[in-house]
Scaffold this motif. Structure first.
Motif, short mmCIF file in Angstrom:
data_model
loop_
_atom_site.label_atom_id
_atom_site.label_comp_id
_atom_site.label_asym_id
_atom_site.label_seq_id
_atom_site.Cartn_x
_atom_site.Cartn_y
_atom_site.Cartn_z
N ASN A 71 10.15 -66.60 15.92
CA ASN A 71 11.67 -66.84 16.36
C ASN A 71 12.03 -65.82 17.36
O ASN A 71 10.94 -65.02 17.70
CB ASN A 71 12.38 -66.07 15.44
N ILE A 72 12.58 -66.31 18.49
CA ILE A 72 12.43 -65.50 19.52
C ILE A 72 14.03 -64.94 19.69
O ILE A 72 15.16 -65.75 19.94
CB ILE A 72 12.13 -65.81 21.21
N GLY A 73 14.53 -63.98 19.84
CA GLY A 73 15.62 -62.68 19.64
C GLY A 73 16.97 -63.48 18.21
O GLY A 73 17.34 -64.03 18.08
N GLY A 74 15.65 -63.95 16.80
CA GLY A 74 16.06 -64.51 15.67
C GLY A 74 16.20 -66.05 15.59
O GLY A 74 17.10 -66.60 14.82
N ASP A 124 7.86 -75.12 23.23
CA ASP A 124 9.11 -74.11 24.08
C ASP A 124 9.21 -73.02 25.23
O ASP A 124 9.55 -72.19 25.94
CB ASP A 124 10.01 -74.47 23.26
N ILE A 125 8.45 -71.96 23.70
CA ILE A 125 7.86 -70.34 24.57
C ILE A 125 6.48 -70.63 25.58
O ILE A 125 6.62 -69.79 26.00
CB ILE A 125 7.36 -69.86 22.94
N ASP A 184 6.63 -68.88 29.80
CA ASP A 184 6.27 -70.19 30.78
C ASP A 184 6.33 -71.11 29.89
O ASP A 184 5.84 -71.75 30.57
CB ASP A 184 5.35 -69.24 30.97
N GLY A 185 7.28 -71.47 28.89
CA GLY A 185 7.07 -72.44 28.67
C GLY A 185 8.75 -73.27 28.77
O GLY A 185 9.03 -72.93 29.50
N ASN A 186 8.58 -74.39 27.91
CA ASN A 186 8.99 -75.87 28.19
C ASN A 186 10.58 -75.25 28.47
O ASN A 186 11.52 -75.92 29.26
CB ASN A 186 8.77 -76.71 27.72
N ALA A 187 10.98 -74.43 27.40
CA ALA A 187 12.82 -74.17 27.23
C ALA A 187 12.80 -73.14 27.85
O ALA A 187 14.01 -72.51 27.87
CB ALA A 187 12.74 -73.73 26.18
N ALA A 188 11.81 -72.43 28.89
CA ALA A 188 12.18 -71.03 29.62
C ALA A 188 13.39 -71.22 30.57
O ALA A 188 14.14 -70.58 31.13
CB ALA A 188 11.23 -71.08 31.11
N ALA A 214 18.19 -65.81 23.95
CA ALA A 214 17.64 -65.87 22.89
C ALA A 214 15.60 -64.73 23.58
O ALA A 214 15.97 -63.64 22.99
CB ALA A 214 16.42 -66.06 22.57
N LEU A 215 15.82 -64.81 24.22
CA LEU A 215 14.49 -63.42 25.02
C LEU A 215 15.28 -62.83 25.40
O LEU A 215 14.84 -61.50 25.42
CB LEU A 215 14.05 -64.73 26.87
N GLU A 216 16.86 -62.53 25.76
CA GLU A 216 17.19 -61.52 27.01
C GLU A 216 17.38 -60.39 25.21
O GLU A 216 17.19 -59.01 25.18
CB GLU A 216 18.14 -60.94 27.31
#
Length: 219
Positions: free
Chosen positions: A118-121, A128-129, A178-182, A190-192
């Motif tokens: 879970n990234i940012g929930g 992806d990550i 640096d994943g596929n969803a970057a 979500a990263l923020e």
């Protein structure tokens, strides 16, 4: 040698060159919660001395931040100047000073073995990550306040104890992946949110406790 340690060593050499014959000059080494350090000291009057020095060390650890496991390095890197006000007939002193502060918390996410996170929930796959990298830094200039005790034998060798707080200021956190969803907006958002959560968790580091033990030789 670390750059800041080299600067402090050079300052000590310059002070020694100009005042080695002065009994109020000393050089020393120290270790504590700011890392390993070198220090030069000059006492222009009985109740006051001025100290310059540098600290550096890398503490490595692993743990969880905002629900993600990281391999972390707390890279300590600072140099400083302090004024030390001594009390007559006592080893006790009060210290105030300023630090050029390069302390950083550097984190790289641990291998998840392909598990989703879970990234940012928001759940994302490991692909992806990719790898998460975070750096927490602080204000370039930080005030220091503390107290200490100086014990000397025959006015030549001494033991210094320091206790205080380095006010580093609010942490500044970066977080990259640096994943596929970057490049996808849903992942960016979500990263923020994840970055803000890390920033909240490391906010206690703005007041860094200082404890150190030093040995000094007086000329």
């Amino acid at each position: 040698m670390n750059t800041n340690l080299a600067k402090a060593a050079l300052a000590a050499v310059l002070l020694a060159t100009s005042g080695a014959a002065n009994a109020d000059y000393g050089v020393g080494v120290k270790a504590g919660t700011l890392g390993l350090g070198v220090e030069g000291r000059w006492s222009p009057i009985d109740w006051l001395d001025v100290r310059v020095g540098a600290n550096a060390y890398d503490f490595e650890d692993s743990g969880s931040q905002a629900g993600i496991n990281y391999n972390a390095t707390f890279a300590l890197d600072s140099y400083y100047a302090t004024g030390n006000f001594r009390f007559p007939l006592s080893p006790f002193r009060v210290t105030a000073g300023i630090f050029s502060n390069g302390n950083e918390l550097q984190m790289v996410s641990a291998d998840t073995g392909g598990a989703n996170l879970n990234i940012g929930g928001v759940p994302f796959t490991a692909a992806d990550i990719g790898t998460l990298r975070s750096v927490t830094s602080f204000s370039d200039t930080a005030p220091y306040f503390g107290m200490g005790f100086d014990f000397e034998v025959f006015d030549k060798v001494g033991l210094n104890l320091d206790f205080g707080v380095l006010w580093q200021g609010e942490p500044i956190v970066t977080l990259e992946a640096d994943g596929n969803a970057a490049g996808q907006q849903v992942f960016i958002d979500a990263l923020e949110a994840e970055r803000l959560e890390i920033e909240d968790e490391v906010s206690d580091y703005k007041a860094w406790p200082v404890v150190s033990l030093g040995f000094v030789y007086n000329f």
